[in-house]
Design a protein around this motif. Structure first.
Motif, PDB file in Angstrom:
ATOM      1  N   THR A 200     -21.096  13.104  -9.656  1.00 21.37           N
ATOM      2  CA  THR A 200     -21.762  12.031  -8.912  1.00 21.37           C
ATOM      3  C   THR A 200     -20.725  11.235  -8.140  1.00 21.37           C
ATOM      4  OG1 THR A 200     -23.667  11.971 -10.359  1.00 21.37           O
ATOM      5  CG2 THR A 200     -23.160   9.936  -9.202  1.00 21.37           C
TER       6      THR A 200
ATOM      7  N   SER B  47     -27.902  14.620 -18.074  1.00 21.40           N
ATOM      8  CA  SER B  47     -26.916  13.556 -17.839  1.00 21.40           C
ATOM      9  C   SER B  47     -25.899  13.515 -18.974  1.00 21.40           C
ATOM     10  CB  SER B  47     -27.626  12.203 -17.745  1.00 21.40           C
ATOM     11  OG  SER B  47     -26.667  11.155 -17.721  1.00 21.40           O
TER      12      SER B  47
ATOM     13  N   ASP C 161     -32.626  13.887  -3.135  1.00 21.93           N
ATOM     14  CA  ASP C 161     -33.482  13.118  -4.052  1.00 21.93           C
ATOM     15  C   ASP C 161     -33.647  11.707  -3.513  1.00 21.93           C
ATOM     16  OD1 ASP C 161     -31.477  11.330  -4.994  1.00 21.93           O
ATOM     17  OD2 ASP C 161     -31.108  12.470  -6.815  1.00 21.93           O
TER      18      ASP C 161
ATOM     19  N   PRO D 141     -30.399  14.110 -12.845  1.00 23.68           N
ATOM     20  CA  PRO D 141     -29.860  13.561 -14.098  1.00 23.68           C
ATOM     21  C   PRO D 141     -30.274  12.100 -14.268  1.00 23.68           C
ATOM     22  CG  PRO D 141     -28.144  13.657 -12.417  1.00 23.68           C
ATOM     23  CD  PRO D 141     -29.354  14.347 -11.849  1.00 23.68           C
TER      24      PRO D 141
ATOM     25  N   ARG E 274     -42.377  11.622  -4.160  1.00 26.92           N
ATOM     26  CA  ARG E 274     -43.511  11.286  -5.035  1.00 26.92           C
ATOM     27  C   ARG E 274     -44.756  12.137  -4.770  1.00 26.92           C
ATOM     28  NH1 ARG E 274     -39.645   9.317  -6.816  1.00 26.92           N
ATOM     29  NH2 ARG E 274     -39.221   7.135  -7.292  1.00 26.92           N
TER      30      ARG E 274
HETATM   31  C1  LIG Z   1     -33.124   5.473 -15.375  1.00 27.06           C
HETATM   32  C2  LIG Z   1     -32.228   6.239 -14.439  1.00 27.06           C
HETATM   33  C3  LIG Z   1     -31.026   6.743 -14.915  1.00 27.06           C
HETATM   34  C4  LIG Z   1     -30.189   7.474 -14.066  1.00 27.06           C
HETATM   35  N1  LIG Z   1     -29.057   8.027 -14.576  1.00 27.06           N
HETATM   36  C5  LIG Z   1     -28.269   8.773 -13.775  1.00 27.06           C
HETATM   37  C6  LIG Z   1     -27.128   9.429 -14.296  1.00 27.06           C
HETATM   38  O1  LIG Z   1     -26.832   9.383 -15.497  1.00 27.06           O
HETATM   39  N2  LIG Z   1     -26.343  10.132 -13.419  1.00 27.06           N
HETATM   40  C7  LIG Z   1     -26.654  10.235 -12.081  1.00 27.06           C
HETATM   41  O2  LIG Z   1     -25.917  10.869 -11.326  1.00 27.06           O
HETATM   42  N3  LIG Z   1     -27.761   9.639 -11.581  1.00 27.06           N
HETATM   43  C8  LIG Z   1     -28.561   8.937 -12.381  1.00 27.06           C
HETATM   44  N4  LIG Z   1     -29.693   8.367 -11.871  1.00 27.06           N
HETATM   45  C9  LIG Z   1     -30.075   8.633 -10.471  1.00 27.06           C
HETATM   46  C10 LIG Z   1     -30.955   9.899 -10.384  1.00 27.06           C
HETATM   47  O3  LIG Z   1     -30.211  11.059 -10.699  1.00 27.06           O
HETATM   48  C11 LIG Z   1     -31.563  10.105  -8.991  1.00 27.06           C
HETATM   49  O4  LIG Z   1     -30.538  10.122  -8.033  1.00 27.06           O
HETATM   50  C12 LIG Z   1     -32.619   9.072  -8.598  1.00 27.06           C
HETATM   51  O5  LIG Z   1     -33.348   8.625  -9.707  1.00 27.06           O
HETATM   52  C13 LIG Z   1     -33.572   9.693  -7.580  1.00 27.06           C
HETATM   53  O6  LIG Z   1     -34.489   8.757  -7.117  1.00 27.06           O
HETATM   54  P1  LIG Z   1     -36.005   8.619  -7.692  1.00 27.06           P
HETATM   55  O7  LIG Z   1     -35.886   7.951  -9.007  1.00 27.06           O
HETATM   56  O8  LIG Z   1     -36.660   7.792  -6.637  1.00 27.06           O
HETATM   57  O9  LIG Z   1     -36.596  10.012  -7.794  1.00 27.06           O
HETATM   58  C14 LIG Z   1     -30.534   7.641 -12.698  1.00 27.06           C
HETATM   59  C15 LIG Z   1     -31.745   7.108 -12.225  1.00 27.06           C
HETATM   60  C16 LIG Z   1     -32.582   6.422 -13.076  1.00 27.06           C
HETATM   61  C17 LIG Z   1     -33.875   5.900 -12.534  1.00 27.06           C
END
Ligand SMILES: Cc1cc2nc3c(=O)[nH]c(=O)nc-3n(C[C@H](O)[C@H](O)[C@H](O)COP(=O)(O)O)c2cc1C
Ligand SMILES: CCCCCCC(=O)C(=O)O
Length: 346
Positions: A159, A109, A286, A80, A290
């Motif tokens: 979360t 999300s 997660d 998300p 990459r």
């Molecule tokens: C721009 C952005 C917005 C995110 N928004 C949410 C969110 O709304 N809810 C959530 O549980 N995690 C959120 N995350 C975390 C991601 O779900 C995820 O755990 C994380 O991006 C994984 O790492 P990576 O970006 O290195 O793949 C967000 C991450 C990013 C980069």
């Protein structure tokens, strides 16, 4: 494929950077504090080594996986992420189409511009889970759970690692540059003011429950027919607690290094959590995935599936649904090749 099309996720990151606005890019890239955990997520993958078993018949390989009863073509799904409108005019509708075109899963999300139903209708054959915020009003949570069920979402994601938002509600309400809507937060309410207004910030503050506890998680588990996934677990004790509450799956995550800085890389804690859970719940990961060999390493250490956050947004910013598809396809193809070369996990 034109010569300029990126062929690795690193190239996608560089290309997306050219296309995204400065505001969108800084939001997407932002790590927590010094970025120690964000950096560690990537570095940790590079510390692990794969020992191949050669001369096995790896001509045909099956990358598919079944998670919570749903079969995906390969074990990489979309985590998300908030506010896809920053990256593409059709926002989450486009991401959902990209994920569905690769027969994989997207977690929507709560901070999305489109409603649960609109996203489901945009890619009817796709598999979707819903990341639900905690709310002060349980009636609101119940209505949301029912909406997710009705719209065909296959699981609820909670979360655990975000007791407070890095953005203050005031900042969310006053700095987003576009005409954002948050239909999965407003539900039947008329937003009390436009973006930019303090009334809206106040509304978020009054409605969303920060600092949720295990009791909230337990309530959700008891009030939905859908499986519940707990995202943001890094400790063995929390994983065991989740299992005691009957949580169906654990997503080992440090929020891509965007919450508490200084916590370990996800790949480093994965094996202990898999051991502690002992097959009582599915375990995913997660953070910093990459390449195909990153995926293979996570699978080898016990993850059933991995999720990507930023890379999906790079694809979205670069080329909409096709960009999301390309990012996923790169990971699928790299994983398939890595499986062949490793002679295992097939
Ligand atoms: C721009 C952005 C917005 C995110 N928004 C949410 C969110 O709304 N809810 C959530 O549980 N995690 C959120 N995350 C975390 C991601 O779900 C995820 O755990 C994380 O991006 C994984 O790492 P990576 O970006 O290195 O793949 C967000 C991450 C990013 C980069
Ligand atoms: C515009 C609201 C953003 C809420 C926080 C989303 C998130 O989890 C993140 O890491 O960013």
């Amino acid at each position: 494929m034109s010569a300029a099309t990126p062929t690795t996720l690193a190239e996608f990151e560089a290309s997306a950077r050219q296309k995204a606005t400065a505001f969108a890019w800084s939001y997407l890239s932002r790590p927590g504090e010094d970025g120690q955990t964000h950096t560690d997520n990537r570095r940790a993958f590079k510390r692990y080594r794969l020992i191949p078993r050669n001369l096995r018949d790896v001509y045909i390989r099956d990358t598919s996986v079944t998670i919570l009863g749903t079969k995906l073509d390969f074990p990489v799904a979309i985590a998300p992420t908030a506010t896809h409108l920053l990256f593409h005019p059709e926002a989450e509708l486009t991401t959902a189409r990209g994920a569905a075109s690769m027969n994989t899963l997207m977690v929507l999300s709560s901070w999305s511009h489109h409603s649960l139903k609109q996203v489901a209708e945009a890619a009817p054959r796709g598999v979707r889970w819903f990341y639900m915020l905690f709310y002060r009003d349980r009636g609101r949570m119940k209505r949301l759970l029912e909406r997710a069920e009705r719209a065909g979402y296959a699981a609820i994601v909670l979360t655990a690692d975000q007791p407070f938002f890095t953005f203050s509600f005031r900042k969310v309400a006053t700095t987003l540059p576009l005409d954002f809507r948050f239909p999965n937060i407003y539900l039947d309410d008329n937003p009390p003011g436009p973006l930019g207004s303090l009334e809206l910030a106040e509304y978020f503050k009054k409605t969303v429950k920060e600092a949720a506890t295990w009791e909230d998680v337990e309530w959700v588990k008891k009030n939905t027919r859908l499986p519940v996934v707990l995202k943001g677990i890094l400790s063995v004790d929390d994983a065991k607690m989740a299992v005691r509450l009957g949580i169906d799956a654990i997503l080992v995550s440090n929020h891509g290094g965007r919450q508490l800085d200084g916590v370990p890389a996800t790949i480093d804690v994965l094996p202990d959590i898999v051991g502690a859970v002992g097959g009582e719940a599915e375990v995913y990961l997660d953070g910093g995935v990459r390449t195909g060999t990153d995926v293979l390493k996570a699978l080898a250490l016990g993850a059933r599936c991995v999720f990507i956050g930023r890379p999906a947004l790079w694809g979205l910013a670069y080329n909409g649904a096709e960009g999301v598809q390309q990012v996923l396809k790169i990971l699928k193809d790299e994983l398939s090749l890595a499986m062949a070369r490793a002679g295992k996990y097939i």
